[in-house]
Enzyme design. Structure first.
Site, PDB file in Angstrom:
ATOM      1  N   HIS A  57     -39.321  41.966 -28.156  1.00  0.00           N
ATOM      2  CA  HIS A  57     -40.293  42.855 -27.516  1.00  0.00           C
ATOM      3  C   HIS A  57     -41.305  42.017 -26.745  1.00  0.00           C
ATOM      4  CE1 HIS A  57     -43.397  45.590 -26.635  1.00  0.00           C
ATOM      5  NE2 HIS A  57     -44.223  45.155 -27.566  1.00  0.00           N
ATOM      6  N   CYS A  76     -43.875  50.290 -29.853  1.00  0.00           N
ATOM      7  CA  CYS A  76     -43.115  49.212 -29.196  1.00  0.00           C
ATOM      8  C   CYS A  76     -41.746  48.969 -29.854  1.00  0.00           C
ATOM      9  CB  CYS A  76     -43.923  47.920 -29.159  1.00  0.00           C
ATOM     10  SG  CYS A  76     -45.494  48.097 -28.293  1.00  0.00           S
ATOM     11  N   ASN A  93     -46.700  44.256 -21.027  1.00  0.00           N
ATOM     12  CA  ASN A  93     -46.083  44.850 -22.213  1.00  0.00           C
ATOM     13  C   ASN A  93     -45.790  46.313 -21.900  1.00  0.00           C
ATOM     14  OD1 ASN A  93     -45.601  46.157 -24.645  1.00  0.00           O
ATOM     15  ND2 ASN A  93     -47.138  45.013 -25.797  1.00  0.00           N
TER      16      ASN A  93
HETATM   17  N1  COA Z   1     -60.352  38.653 -20.773  1.00  0.00           N
HETATM   18  C1  COA Z   1     -61.229  37.711 -21.170  1.00  0.00           C
HETATM   19  N2  COA Z   1     -61.580  37.554 -22.459  1.00  0.00           N
HETATM   20  C2  COA Z   1     -61.050  38.391 -23.367  1.00  0.00           C
HETATM   21  C3  COA Z   1     -60.138  39.407 -23.006  1.00  0.00           C
HETATM   22  C4  COA Z   1     -59.791  39.522 -21.650  1.00  0.00           C
HETATM   23  N3  COA Z   1     -58.932  40.447 -21.191  1.00  0.00           N
HETATM   24  N4  COA Z   1     -59.767  40.069 -24.119  1.00  0.00           N
HETATM   25  C5  COA Z   1     -60.423  39.500 -25.134  1.00  0.00           C
HETATM   26  N5  COA Z   1     -61.194  38.501 -24.689  1.00  0.00           N
HETATM   27  C6  COA Z   1     -62.089  37.614 -25.429  1.00  0.00           C
HETATM   28  C7  COA Z   1     -62.514  38.169 -26.772  1.00  0.00           C
HETATM   29  O1  COA Z   1     -63.616  39.023 -26.630  1.00  0.00           O
HETATM   30  C8  COA Z   1     -62.841  36.913 -27.538  1.00  0.00           C
HETATM   31  O2  COA Z   1     -64.113  36.481 -27.160  1.00  0.00           O
HETATM   32  P1  COA Z   1     -65.081  35.798 -28.248  1.00  0.00           P
HETATM   33  O3  COA Z   1     -64.367  34.571 -28.713  1.00  0.00           O
HETATM   34  O4  COA Z   1     -66.316  35.539 -27.462  1.00  0.00           O
HETATM   35  O5  COA Z   1     -65.246  36.837 -29.322  1.00  0.00           O
HETATM   36  C9  COA Z   1     -61.826  35.914 -27.006  1.00  0.00           C
HETATM   37  O6  COA Z   1     -61.367  36.432 -25.737  1.00  0.00           O
HETATM   38  C10 COA Z   1     -60.653  35.718 -27.914  1.00  0.00           C
HETATM   39  O7  COA Z   1     -60.177  36.996 -28.296  1.00  0.00           O
HETATM   40  P2  COA Z   1     -58.971  37.169 -29.275  1.00  0.00           P
HETATM   41  O8  COA Z   1     -58.749  38.628 -29.544  1.00  0.00           O
HETATM   42  O9  COA Z   1     -59.128  36.255 -30.407  1.00  0.00           O
HETATM   43  O10 COA Z   1     -57.806  36.620 -28.319  1.00  0.00           O
HETATM   44  P3  COA Z   1     -56.316  36.377 -28.679  1.00  0.00           P
HETATM   45  O11 COA Z   1     -55.974  34.991 -28.385  1.00  0.00           O
HETATM   46  O12 COA Z   1     -55.958  36.950 -30.013  1.00  0.00           O
HETATM   47  O13 COA Z   1     -55.574  37.253 -27.575  1.00  0.00           O
HETATM   48  C11 COA Z   1     -54.408  39.331 -27.413  1.00  0.00           C
HETATM   49  C12 COA Z   1     -55.772  38.663 -27.545  1.00  0.00           C
HETATM   50  C13 COA Z   1     -54.619  40.851 -27.385  1.00  0.00           C
HETATM   51  C14 COA Z   1     -53.775  38.884 -26.104  1.00  0.00           C
HETATM   52  C15 COA Z   1     -53.522  38.894 -28.601  1.00  0.00           C
HETATM   53  O14 COA Z   1     -54.211  39.098 -29.800  1.00  0.00           O
HETATM   54  C16 COA Z   1     -52.238  39.658 -28.641  1.00  0.00           C
HETATM   55  O15 COA Z   1     -51.384  39.475 -27.812  1.00  0.00           O
HETATM   56  N6  COA Z   1     -52.046  40.490 -29.671  1.00  0.00           N
HETATM   57  C17 COA Z   1     -50.844  41.282 -29.801  1.00  0.00           C
HETATM   58  C18 COA Z   1     -50.887  42.418 -28.849  1.00  0.00           C
HETATM   59  C19 COA Z   1     -49.630  43.192 -28.776  1.00  0.00           C
HETATM   60  O16 COA Z   1     -48.620  42.663 -28.503  1.00  0.00           O
HETATM   61  N7  COA Z   1     -49.667  44.499 -28.988  1.00  0.00           N
HETATM   62  C20 COA Z   1     -48.580  45.375 -28.758  1.00  0.00           C
HETATM   63  C21 COA Z   1     -47.867  45.813 -29.968  1.00  0.00           C
HETATM   64  S1  COA Z   1     -46.799  44.606 -30.540  1.00  0.00           S
END
Ligand code: COA
Length: 339
Positions: free
Chosen positions: A260, A112, A290
């Site tokens: 980003h 990214c 993204n």
């Molecule tokens: N739909 C519904 N629930 C989901 C889900 C989806 N698509 N993806 C994950 N969950 C669930 C998880 O299983 C978890 O459940 P649990 O509490 O029962 O274990 C819950 O939602 C919370 O998951 P978590 O990973 O803590 O969520 P989050 O708030 O961190 O959001 C992302 C997840 C991926 C959106 C977030 O971590 C993120 O944006 N990270 C950066 C990603 C990124 O930008 N990557 C590119 C490189 S920079």
């Protein structure tokens, strides 16, 4: 006076197929509400099977060249996580398809952060006299590496391409890139990973998201969302501050933060850490997800076309991605019209 790289053209392309949150919720254990509130994304574009990164790169590159003042380029830098082939690089074929005969051409793999790395690399070539004009493209088809059964990645990423033309110029003119802050921490490489298909681990037959046929799990993109979130905020904020220091700009004098487009909560957290108003953050991910290396030029073009970014505005760009890598740069918007 030293030579600077000056932005003189901007073009983008997203494949026409729109994939809504509702569509994903039909096959994945997720919901429109979860995706919108946790990421800010409402839809993304996915290429039709058979469309490759190079195809999107050519479309965006063509538009950027049309948007530029005049002339071709003698360097093409393509930032991508999803090259057309493991070998050779995608950039030479893109250059050839754009009619840029004999241009130097290579790919950059900084996930990214790739577009910012690409800008710095091309600007370095211009400053050193290696190139006069460069086309820098960020292009991705993440739909080809997403695990269709993985709700944690499939809802986040989209396909698209954005490109800019840089030319040699004066550091004091509008559009001149004012410096760079780049960095990496490879001890965190497992946070964002496609394990197979390289020299460490082979991968067998593949089929893209939406394509029939089995795929080995090691060819899929994987991500540890929470630590990526934390590192993205910390690194983008620190890198932005280093860049602002180089440009001699106080955070509150920045007109637009083009970060980003990973997650709207990440963008707002970075703005908060910089002491910038959240309203100064360009948000485009709601419509395209993204798009990794393509996200900054796509967001930039959307803000220019939508009339947010105006000539003379101070624009800060910052990215974080797999590797892990990060990078920032800044410029005064030159009045280029996006194509
Ligand atoms: N739909 C519904 N629930 C989901 C889900 C989806 N698509 N993806 C994950 N969950 C669930 C998880 O299983 C978890 O459940 P649990 O509490 O029962 O274990 C819950 O939602 C919370 O998951 P978590 O990973 O803590 O969520 P989050 O708030 O961190 O959001 C992302 C997840 C991926 C959106 C977030 O971590 C993120 O944006 N990270 C950066 C990603 C990124 O930008 N990557 C590119 C490189 S920079």
């Amino acid at each position: 006076m030293s030579r600077a790289a000056v932005l003189t053209g901007l073009g983008t392309f997203v494949p026409p197929r729109v994939v809504t949150n509702e569509e994903l919720a039909r096959t994945l254990d997720t919901s429109d509400e979860w995706i919108r509130t946790r990421t800010g994304i409402t839809q993304r574009h996915w290429a039709e099977p058979g469309t490759a990164t190079g195809d999107l790169a050519v479309a965006a590159g063509e538009r950027a060249l049309k948007s530029a003042d005049s002339g071709g380029v003698d360097l093409v830098v393509l930032a991508t996580t999803t090259p057309d082939h493991p070998c050779p690089a995608t950039a030479p074929e893109v250059a050839s398809r754009l009619g840029l005969e004999n241009a130097a051409a290579y790919d950059i793999a900084a996930v990214c952060s790739g577009f910012v790395y690409g800008l710095a690399s091309a600007a370095g070539a211009i400053a050193a006299g290696i190139a006069e004009r460069a086309l820098v493209i960020g292009a991705e088809t993440y739909s080809t590496i997403l695990d269709p059964d993985d709700r944690t990645t499939s809802v986040i990423f989209g396909d698209g391409a954005g490109a800019v033309v840089l030319r040699a110029g004066d550091p004091a003119e509008p559009g001149a890139l004012l410096g760079y802050d780049l960095g990496s921490d490879g001890s965190l490489k497992d946070l964002i990973l496609v394990p197979g298909g390289g020299s460490r681990q082979r991968a067998a037959g593949t089929a893209g998201a939406g394509e029939p046929g089995p795929r080995p799990a090691d060819s899929y993109f994987s991500m540890q969302g929470q630590p990526v979130f934390r590192h993205a905020v910390t690194r983008m904020a620190a890198s932005s501050l280093a860049m602002l220091d180089r440009a001699g700009w106080a955070p509150e004098t920045v007109d637009w933060f083009v970060g980003h487009q990973a997650n709207v909560r990440i963008l707002h957290a970075v703005a908060d850490q910089l002491g910038m108003a959240r309203e100064r953050t360009v948000v485009h991910l709601d419509r395209v997800g993204n798009t990794s290396a393509a996200s900054i030029p796509l967001a930039l073009a959307d803000a220019v076309t939508g009339g947010l970014i105006a000539p003379g505005d101070r624009v800060l760009m910052s990215a974080f991605g797999g590797g892990v890598t990060w990078g920032s740069t800044a410029l005064v918007w030159p009045g280029v019209v996006a194509n």
